[in-house]
Scaffold this motif. Structure first.
Motif, PDB file in Angstrom:
ATOM      1  N   MET A 191       0.836  -1.197   0.000  1.00 48.41           N
ATOM      2  CA  MET A 191       0.000   0.000   0.000  1.00 48.41           C
ATOM      3  C   MET A 191       0.873   1.250   0.000  1.00 48.41           C
ATOM      4  N   LYS A 192       0.506   2.222  -0.817  1.00 45.32           N
ATOM      5  CA  LYS A 192       1.293   3.454  -0.878  1.00 45.32           C
ATOM      6  C   LYS A 192       0.950   4.334   0.312  1.00 45.32           C
ATOM      7  N   ARG A 193       1.981   4.975   0.857  1.00 51.60           N
ATOM      8  CA  ARG A 193       1.728   5.925   1.930  1.00 51.60           C
ATOM      9  C   ARG A 193       1.118   7.196   1.350  1.00 51.60           C
ATOM     10  N   LYS A 194       0.226   7.809   2.116  1.00 50.55           N
ATOM     11  CA  LYS A 194      -0.354   9.065   1.670  1.00 50.55           C
ATOM     12  C   LYS A 194       0.700  10.155   1.697  1.00 50.55           C
ATOM     13  N   ILE A 195       0.664  10.993   0.709  1.00 51.63           N
ATOM     14  CA  ILE A 195       1.602  12.119   0.690  1.00 51.63           C
ATOM     15  C   ILE A 195       1.299  13.010   1.886  1.00 51.63           C
ATOM     16  N   GLY A 196       2.352  13.456   2.527  1.00 49.86           N
ATOM     17  CA  GLY A 196       2.135  14.316   3.693  1.00 49.86           C
ATOM     18  C   GLY A 196       2.320  13.559   4.997  1.00 49.86           C
ATOM     19  N   LEU A 197       2.151  12.240   4.960  1.00 52.28           N
ATOM     20  CA  LEU A 197       2.413  11.471   6.168  1.00 52.28           C
ATOM     21  C   LEU A 197       3.914  11.332   6.335  1.00 52.28           C
ATOM     22  N   ARG A 198       4.379  11.489   7.543  1.00 52.07           N
ATOM     23  CA  ARG A 198       5.814  11.335   7.770  1.00 52.07           C
ATOM     24  C   ARG A 198       6.181   9.860   7.797  1.00 52.07           C
ATOM     25  N   LYS A 199       7.272   9.560   7.115  1.00 51.36           N
ATOM     26  CA  LYS A 199       7.751   8.188   7.139  1.00 51.36           C
ATOM     27  C   LYS A 199       8.324   7.923   8.527  1.00 51.36           C
ATOM     28  N   SER A 200       7.991   6.801   9.038  1.00 46.75           N
ATOM     29  CA  SER A 200       8.415   6.496  10.398  1.00 46.75           C
ATOM     30  C   SER A 200       9.905   6.200  10.458  1.00 46.75           C
ATOM     31  N   MET A 201      10.463   6.364  11.635  1.00 46.32           N
ATOM     32  CA  MET A 201      11.861   5.998  11.877  1.00 46.32           C
ATOM     33  C   MET A 201      12.089   4.522  11.529  1.00 46.32           C
ATOM     34  N   GLN A 202      13.175   4.277  10.824  1.00 46.93           N
ATOM     35  CA  GLN A 202      13.527   2.897  10.497  1.00 46.93           C
ATOM     36  C   GLN A 202      14.516   2.366  11.529  1.00 46.93           C
ATOM     37  N   ILE A 203      14.446   1.091  11.788  1.00 48.97           N
ATOM     38  CA  ILE A 203      15.348   0.495  12.777  1.00 48.97           C
ATOM     39  C   ILE A 203      16.024  -0.716  12.150  1.00 48.97           C
ATOM     40  N   HIS A 204      17.339  -0.695  12.166  1.00 54.68           N
ATOM     41  CA  HIS A 204      18.112  -1.819  11.638  1.00 54.68           C
ATOM     42  C   HIS A 204      18.824  -2.520  12.794  1.00 54.68           C
ATOM     43  N   ARG A 205      18.724  -3.833  12.787  1.00 52.69           N
ATOM     44  CA  ARG A 205      19.273  -4.644  13.880  1.00 52.69           C
ATOM     45  C   ARG A 205      20.586  -5.280  13.420  1.00 52.69           C
ATOM     46  N   ILE A 206      21.657  -5.093  14.189  1.00 55.19           N
ATOM     47  CA  ILE A 206      22.940  -5.724  13.858  1.00 55.19           C
ATOM     48  C   ILE A 206      23.295  -6.717  14.964  1.00 55.19           C
ATOM     49  N   PRO A 207      23.345  -8.022  14.638  1.00 56.18           N
ATOM     50  CA  PRO A 207      23.758  -8.980  15.667  1.00 56.18           C
ATOM     51  C   PRO A 207      25.276  -8.952  15.844  1.00 56.18           C
ATOM     52  N   VAL A 208      25.742  -8.878  17.080  1.00 60.08           N
ATOM     53  CA  VAL A 208      27.186  -8.862  17.364  1.00 60.08           C
ATOM     54  C   VAL A 208      27.483  -9.720  18.590  1.00 60.08           C
ATOM     55  N   LEU A 209      28.785  -9.981  18.812  1.00 56.51           N
ATOM     56  CA  LEU A 209      29.245 -10.828  19.913  1.00 56.51           C
ATOM     57  C   LEU A 209      28.458 -12.139  19.870  1.00 56.51           C
ATOM     58  N   SER A 210      28.202 -12.769  21.027  1.00 58.29           N
ATOM     59  CA  SER A 210      27.515 -14.061  20.931  1.00 58.29           C
ATOM     60  C   SER A 210      26.004 -13.892  20.803  1.00 58.29           C
ATOM     61  N   ASP A 211      25.441 -12.878  21.459  1.00 58.16           N
ATOM     62  CA  ASP A 211      23.971 -12.758  21.443  1.00 58.16           C
ATOM     63  C   ASP A 211      23.478 -11.328  21.624  1.00 58.16           C
ATOM     64  N   ASN A 212      24.358 -10.326  21.353  1.00 61.14           N
ATOM     65  CA  ASN A 212      23.932  -8.926  21.492  1.00 61.14           C
ATOM     66  C   ASN A 212      23.301  -8.405  20.197  1.00 61.14           C
ATOM     67  N   TYR A 213      22.440  -7.395  20.362  1.00 60.45           N
ATOM     68  CA  TYR A 213      21.935  -6.646  19.211  1.00 60.45           C
ATOM     69  C   TYR A 213      22.298  -5.177  19.367  1.00 60.45           C
ATOM     70  N   ILE A 214      22.814  -4.603  18.271  1.00 58.84           N
ATOM     71  CA  ILE A 214      22.979  -3.149  18.173  1.00 58.84           C
ATOM     72  C   ILE A 214      21.840  -2.663  17.270  1.00 58.84           C
ATOM     73  N   PHE A 215      21.251  -1.525  17.602  1.00 56.97           N
ATOM     74  CA  PHE A 215      20.162  -0.988  16.779  1.00 56.97           C
ATOM     75  C   PHE A 215      20.578   0.335  16.151  1.00 56.97           C
ATOM     76  N   VAL A 216      20.383   0.436  14.842  1.00 53.06           N
ATOM     77  CA  VAL A 216      20.660   1.671  14.111  1.00 53.06           C
ATOM     78  C   VAL A 216      19.321   2.327  13.799  1.00 53.06           C
ATOM     79  N   LEU A 217      19.174   3.598  14.197  1.00 54.36           N
ATOM     80  CA  LEU A 217      17.929   4.339  13.969  1.00 54.36           C
ATOM     81  C   LEU A 217      18.180   5.345  12.856  1.00 54.36           C
ATOM     82  N   TYR A 218      17.401   5.261  11.803  1.00 56.88           N
ATOM     83  CA  TYR A 218      17.621   6.170  10.677  1.00 56.88           C
ATOM     84  C   TYR A 218      16.294   6.512  10.033  1.00 56.88           C
ATOM     85  N   ASP A 219      16.384   7.439   9.103  1.00 64.66           N
ATOM     86  CA  ASP A 219      15.179   7.965   8.480  1.00 64.66           C
ATOM     87  C   ASP A 219      15.605   8.387   7.082  1.00 64.66           C
ATOM     88  N   ASP A 220      14.963   7.848   6.075  1.00 65.52           N
ATOM     89  CA  ASP A 220      15.394   8.102   4.700  1.00 65.52           C
ATOM     90  C   ASP A 220      15.368   9.585   4.331  1.00 65.52           C
TER      91      ASP A 220
END
Ligand code: ZN
Ligand code: FE
Length: 267
Positions: free
Chosen positions: A1-30
């Motif tokens: 579904m296309k987003r309506k023009i004028g709506l703000r795109k939400s923050m994107q979150i990228h998960r990076i697995p590191v060490l044995s079981d940790n997650y680092i999260f990258v917060l970005y916005d296109d």
């Protein structure tokens, strides 16, 4: 579904697995050049992601001082000296490069989103959590809770008391049900194995266990979780449920929690 023009795109979150079981999260916005990282245990996987996307790191959000959450701070600052390092006021002096000391109710802006800071001591005495409320009503909020609340469990009490931890988990439990829980470790399967030993009549817990087991067998992440699911299946958010009171032998939340945490420590 296309987003309506004028709506703000939400923050994107990228998960990076590191060490044995940790997650680092990258917060970005296109639409924004600003990129934040939550609890960078290591720098290199973050630097690779930033280089791949040709963006600049502007903020490091730390939840607490442990090495598997702040280990990458120094190296990231060498590459991005203007990045601002946030951490709890009680952790001042223990988080490498910390510049901003946060207390309950403070706000941290990342791009066009603003996090509310919760003081959640228990795992450590200075632990904080970052909660980004939804921008649109239908969206979930995003909670970065480090080692306080885990999917199916909670952090060990290294520096805090059961009273503090019950209070901290109580704050997180009161967030909206659809809040996404971005905890810092992939501990879910082991946590749910323990949960089954104290809440075995809980059908939702059995269903969740099966789902998580299948996901882990397929090498899929189980983070983020959702608060509604945690409230139904995480014993450390269920201190007032009869099943947990029975398993611990206590109706008092602090005593029930202390007993439950002790059982988990030995599991
Ligand atoms: Zn920790
Ligand atoms: Fe940790």
């Amino acid at each position: 579904m296309k987003r309506k023009i004028g709506l703000r795109k939400s923050m994107q979150i990228h998960r990076i697995p590191v060490l044995s079981d940790n997650y680092i999260f990258v917060l970005y916005d296109d639409t924004q050049p600003a990129v934040a990282v939550v609890d960078p245990a290591e720098a290199n996987p973050v630097l690779r992601w930033l280089d791949d996307h040709n963006v600049t790191l502007t903020a490091i959000l730390n939840t607490h001082h442990h090495g598997d959450h702040v280990g990458g701070n120094r190296q990231l600052l060498q590459r991005f000296p203007n990045a601002v390092v946030y951490g709890g006021a009680e952790d001042w002096g223990r988080i490498p490069g910390q510049q901003v000391s946060l207390v309950e109710g403070d706000r941290v802006t990342v791009g066009d989103r603003t996090a509310q800071v919760y003081f959640v001591p228990g795992h450590t005495r200075g632990h904080i959590a970052y909660y980004f409320p939804p921008v649109q009503a239908a969206e979930p909020g995003e909670l970065f809770c480090g080692d306080t609340l885990f999917a199916g469990g909670c952090g060990r009490l290294f520096e805090g008391t059961p009273t503090q931890m019950v209070d901290s988990l109580g704050k997180l439990r009161s967030l909206p049900d659809n809040t996404r829980i971005w905890c810092a470790h992939e501990y879910t399967l082991k946590n749910l194995k323990f949960a089954l030993t104290v809440d075995n009549d809980n059908q939702q817990l059995h269903q969740r266990f099966d789902t998580v087991k299948a996901a882990r067998q397929a090498n899929q992440a189980t983070v983020p979780s959702q608060l509604a699911i945690e409230k139904q299946t995480n014993p450390f958010l269920r201190w007032d449920q009869p099943a947990l009171q029975q398993a611990t032998g206590h109706t008092d939340p602090i005593r029930a929690f202390r007993k439950l945490r002790g059982m988990k420590d030995l599991f």
